[in-house]
Design a protein around this motif. Sequence first.
Motif, PDB file in Angstrom:
ATOM      1  N   LYS A 239      -4.985  -7.757  -2.990  1.00  0.00           N
ATOM      2  CA  LYS A 239      -5.976  -6.971  -2.246  1.00  0.00           C
ATOM      3  C   LYS A 239      -6.121  -7.429  -0.794  1.00  0.00           C
ATOM      4  O   LYS A 239      -6.513  -6.640   0.055  1.00  0.00           O
ATOM      5  CB  LYS A 239      -7.318  -6.982  -2.956  1.00  0.00           C
TER       6      LYS A 239
ATOM      7  N   ASP B 134      -6.873   5.699  -0.524  1.00  0.00           N
ATOM      8  CA  ASP B 134      -7.341   4.316  -0.715  1.00  0.00           C
ATOM      9  C   ASP B 134      -7.849   4.115  -2.140  1.00  0.00           C
ATOM     10  O   ASP B 134      -7.519   3.122  -2.800  1.00  0.00           O
ATOM     11  CB  ASP B 134      -8.495   4.013   0.251  1.00  0.00           C
ATOM     12  N   ASP B 135      -8.650   5.066  -2.587  1.00  0.00           N
ATOM     13  CA  ASP B 135      -9.241   4.937  -3.917  1.00  0.00           C
ATOM     14  C   ASP B 135      -8.166   4.897  -4.999  1.00  0.00           C
ATOM     15  O   ASP B 135      -8.215   4.070  -5.911  1.00  0.00           O
ATOM     16  CB  ASP B 135     -10.188   6.110  -4.194  1.00  0.00           C
ATOM     17  N   VAL B 136      -7.223   5.832  -4.886  1.00  0.00           N
ATOM     18  CA  VAL B 136      -6.190   5.892  -5.923  1.00  0.00           C
ATOM     19  C   VAL B 136      -5.351   4.621  -5.915  1.00  0.00           C
ATOM     20  O   VAL B 136      -5.018   4.066  -6.965  1.00  0.00           O
ATOM     21  CB  VAL B 136      -5.300   7.144  -5.731  1.00  0.00           C
TER      22      VAL B 136
ATOM     23  N   TYR C 250       0.830  -1.200   0.000  1.00  0.00           N
ATOM     24  CA  TYR C 250       0.000   0.000   0.000  1.00  0.00           C
ATOM     25  C   TYR C 250       0.869   1.257   0.000  1.00  0.00           C
ATOM     26  O   TYR C 250       0.674   2.160  -0.829  1.00  0.00           O
ATOM     27  CB  TYR C 250      -0.897  -0.028   1.237  1.00  0.00           C
TER      28      TYR C 250
ATOM     29  N   GLU D 125      -6.241   1.657  -5.001  1.00  0.00           N
ATOM     30  CA  GLU D 125      -6.990   0.555  -5.610  1.00  0.00           C
ATOM     31  C   GLU D 125      -7.029   0.706  -7.127  1.00  0.00           C
ATOM     32  O   GLU D 125      -6.783  -0.245  -7.877  1.00  0.00           O
ATOM     33  CB  GLU D 125      -8.410   0.496  -5.052  1.00  0.00           C
ATOM     34  N   TRP D 126      -7.293   1.934  -7.565  1.00  0.00           N
ATOM     35  CA  TRP D 126      -7.371   2.173  -9.014  1.00  0.00           C
ATOM     36  C   TRP D 126      -6.045   1.828  -9.690  1.00  0.00           C
ATOM     37  O   TRP D 126      -6.011   1.144 -10.726  1.00  0.00           O
ATOM     38  CB  TRP D 126      -7.751   3.638  -9.259  1.00  0.00           C
TER      39      TRP D 126
ATOM     40  N   TRP E 187      -4.363  -5.945  -8.574  1.00  0.00           N
ATOM     41  CA  TRP E 187      -5.291  -5.822  -7.452  1.00  0.00           C
ATOM     42  C   TRP E 187      -5.741  -7.170  -6.901  1.00  0.00           C
ATOM     43  O   TRP E 187      -5.676  -7.417  -5.700  1.00  0.00           O
ATOM     44  CB  TRP E 187      -6.492  -4.972  -7.885  1.00  0.00           C
TER      45      TRP E 187
ATOM     46  N   ARG F 177      -5.447  -1.871  -9.778  1.00  0.00           N
ATOM     47  CA  ARG F 177      -6.304  -2.502 -10.789  1.00  0.00           C
ATOM     48  C   ARG F 177      -5.739  -2.230 -12.189  1.00  0.00           C
ATOM     49  O   ARG F 177      -5.669  -3.128 -13.024  1.00  0.00           O
ATOM     50  CB  ARG F 177      -7.729  -1.942 -10.708  1.00  0.00           C
TER      51      ARG F 177
ATOM     52  N   LYS G 217      -7.609  10.042   3.654  1.00  0.00           N
ATOM     53  CA  LYS G 217      -7.235   8.629   3.540  1.00  0.00           C
ATOM     54  C   LYS G 217      -8.114   7.922   2.507  1.00  0.00           C
ATOM     55  O   LYS G 217      -7.624   7.091   1.747  1.00  0.00           O
ATOM     56  CB  LYS G 217      -7.366   7.975   4.909  1.00  0.00           C
ATOM     57  N   ARG G 218      -9.375   8.296   2.472  1.00  0.00           N
ATOM     58  CA  ARG G 218     -10.295   7.644   1.532  1.00  0.00           C
ATOM     59  C   ARG G 218      -9.821   7.829   0.091  1.00  0.00           C
ATOM     60  O   ARG G 218      -9.858   6.917  -0.723  1.00  0.00           O
ATOM     61  CB  ARG G 218     -11.704   8.242   1.684  1.00  0.00           C
ATOM     62  N   ARG G 219      -9.343   9.063  -0.158  1.00  0.00           N
ATOM     63  CA  ARG G 219      -8.910   9.337  -1.516  1.00  0.00           C
ATOM     64  C   ARG G 219      -7.649   8.528  -1.854  1.00  0.00           C
ATOM     65  O   ARG G 219      -7.538   7.974  -2.958  1.00  0.00           O
ATOM     66  CB  ARG G 219      -8.632  10.834  -1.676  1.00  0.00           C
TER      67      ARG G 219
END
Lengths: 516, 270
Positions: B157, B140-142, B121, B144-145, B153, B148, B136-138
């Motif tokens: 994951k 996390d999103d980036v 991560y 994951e993106w 991923w 992927r 942090k959410r953002r």
Amino acid sequence: MHHWQRSKRKSAGEGPWAWLAAGSVATSLALLALLLGLLAVRGLGHFWPADVALVTLDDGRQLAGRAVKEAPLPGREARERLYRDGNRDVDGDIWEWVALERIQDIAHPEDLVVLERRRWGEFIGRLVAIETASGERFSGDAAWPALKERLAVVEDGRRQIAQLREETIQPLVRRVEAGQASAEDRAALASAQSQVNARQAALPDDTLVLESVGGRSLRQPLTDVVRALQPNAMGPVDKLATWGQGVWRFLSEGPRAANTAGGVWPAIFGTVLMVVLMSIFVMPFGVLAAVYLNEVAHQGRLIRWVRIGVRNLAGVPSIVYGVFGLGVFVYGIGGHLDDWFFASRLPSPTFGTGGLLWASLTLALLTLPVVIVATEEGLARIPESQREGALALGATRTEMLWRVVLPMAMPAMLTGVILAVARAAGEVAPLMLVGVAKMAPQVPLDGEFPFLHLDRKFMHLGYHIFDAAFRSGDVQAAMPLIYATALLLVVVILVLNLTAIFLRHYLRGRHGTLPH
Amino acid sequence: MTVMQHTPSTSGALIDFSAHASSLEVRDFALRYGDKPALSNLTLRVPRHRVTAFIGPSGCGKSTLLRALNRLHDLNESVSREGSIHLEGQDIHAPEMMVAELRRRVGMVFQVPNPFPMSIYDNVAFGLRLQGRMPKRRVDDVVEWALRSAALWDEVKDRLRASAWSLSGGQQQRLVIARTLAVGPEVLLLDEPASALDPISSLKVEELIRNLKSTLTLVLVTHNMQQAARVSDYTAFLQDGELVEYGPTDTLFTNPRLARTENYITGRMA
Ligand SMILES: Nc1ncnc2c1ncn2[C@@H]1O[C@H](COP(=O)(O)OP(=O)(O)OP(=O)(O)O)[C@@H](O)[C@H]1O
Ligand SMILES: [Mg+2]
């Protein structure tokens, strides 16, 4: 784990070279084991309440003591034995040489007592009676239980007095010395002082009537007795408990009798605290210097010379650093600090004399090259690809350093600190110039503001050994404690090193080792 | 419309870029390590959203050229250069061009996977976190993106907190690509990205490259002619620091203009 998959390593240098190499390793290990064994046996053995021998000589004379060693008699086919028989106040010394051929009988009667005293060292002999201040007298079989009971009372009272001294009187005295005491403080001090005097007066003022086995009698105030034992009457369990107690006292109490008896707690504390402070000082300086040399500076001829200089600094004798610390830190910086901030206390110096701060700084300077070299080696081992990886993601050089390079160099820095600790903890010579003290029962960390007293002098295990060995009147008597202190110094260094090693291991373990 | 104005004598047929504008443009570029010339008289355009392969014998200057494209040579004091390189029309050596910003726009993946000694991560979030604090959410999103996009991923994951060094070599290389994608580059430079990998991992990386070209401009250095033929749209053949021939990959491979090119390709293909 897949133990069965492990391939057998072909022994690389079969033949004489392998044997020679293995032999060198074995020799080093044997020497190390011998050293530690000697320290452990001599040092830890000191606390064992060994039986006391009652020796009867051919002329009927008797002596009581513990055998220390034997030696051949000069010029004859015979040997003599050295007994440590205590009673310095009665015989003038604590040693007695006896030719073996003159010994007629050796017995271990249970009524022999060993008293550890504040003055004059050990008494070995018989307890005749104990006389209280109120005129009571316990003699015969009643004497020993009475002594144990009264001694417990004395110990209790003494503990209270010590507590009062430490918690009430000493802070007040320091306020008075610093010229900050209010009238209330002075009153409180006076009342505490009289309290101590009252307690002191209330201690049982008993007298022991003692008799040496040679027949000399002696009257001994109970308040001077630290510990009373009848070793010959003790079972192994009792002895073990007494041994544990002795070791604990050695570790937890302050020294007595000009450092030849008592404990070494202030010295342990001083050593550890100084080493910890030293590490805190040396880490950032060493790391920054290494980063500059390895990462920032233009790698030209100048930097090559600087690097050679740094490496050679590691070889400068430690006493030279002591002289530097004395001249620059103590007299230079310390003197000015006193002029500027502590003028009210002059002429008695605050920072203008040796102390914890200057000692740790001096040792930090002494160990700086070690940390620089180790860190530089660590930095050089980091693959260029890691740096380029960070830069390629848009990191500046500073970000690359902080986020990738330094974390990766962390184990190397800790290796540097381990080496620094190993060198600094055993250093004595420079400390003698910049702040170590023969006696400083006050540890430099306490509940009083500012808690860490960097200006105070401190005790150190290494210096304690030196002092006990060379400055005390009786080296022979201090020898067991010197062994014990030496063992302790080795153990302290070992513990400090292991701490750093475990820390390094933990840091490495988190992400595995560098790929090769 | 023919976009290529400058045609070096040694270069191949005029390239018809009509469908796509160029992303990177190298003009009369030359580079020396100390006194030793590594690139000379180089002019070429890298078309946007296409895969361009650099091929050529070892030591011909492929890596040197690639590293010039995001100014990784800046660290090396002995390097001197001439000529210019433009990213979307902007001179990358211009004073107003921030080098950190340039490197975010022109990402690079190296021959040997170089994940940082951090968790999976944290590796992917590394470049993002350089750009300042963000929720942090953002992040996390980036993360994951990016994972992927790098086709990693599903494999990681469940262990995002595990050390990146615990991944296999092929996974590490895709992680490094994910890490680079996370900062949102326009161009991705890949220096022999699959040469240290096993054939299956290597194919995965190739597939990834093909998928990425819909959004990115890719430059690929490779010694593997089959690989260049499989994934690239254009190929440049370099030799001794010079551009020998440059053109659409199928043309260059099936019908090279110069004997030098043909010799090299047939020699490598065999
Ligand atoms: N840092 C450097 N300092 C000096 N010379 C260098 C440096 N890096 C590369 N060179 C030289 O520049 C020339 C081009 O090197 P480069 O690494 O670009 O080749 P390459 O085409 O990538 O080769 P390969 O296919 O083996 O990776 C070589 O002659 C090399 O020796
Ligand atoms: Mg290369």
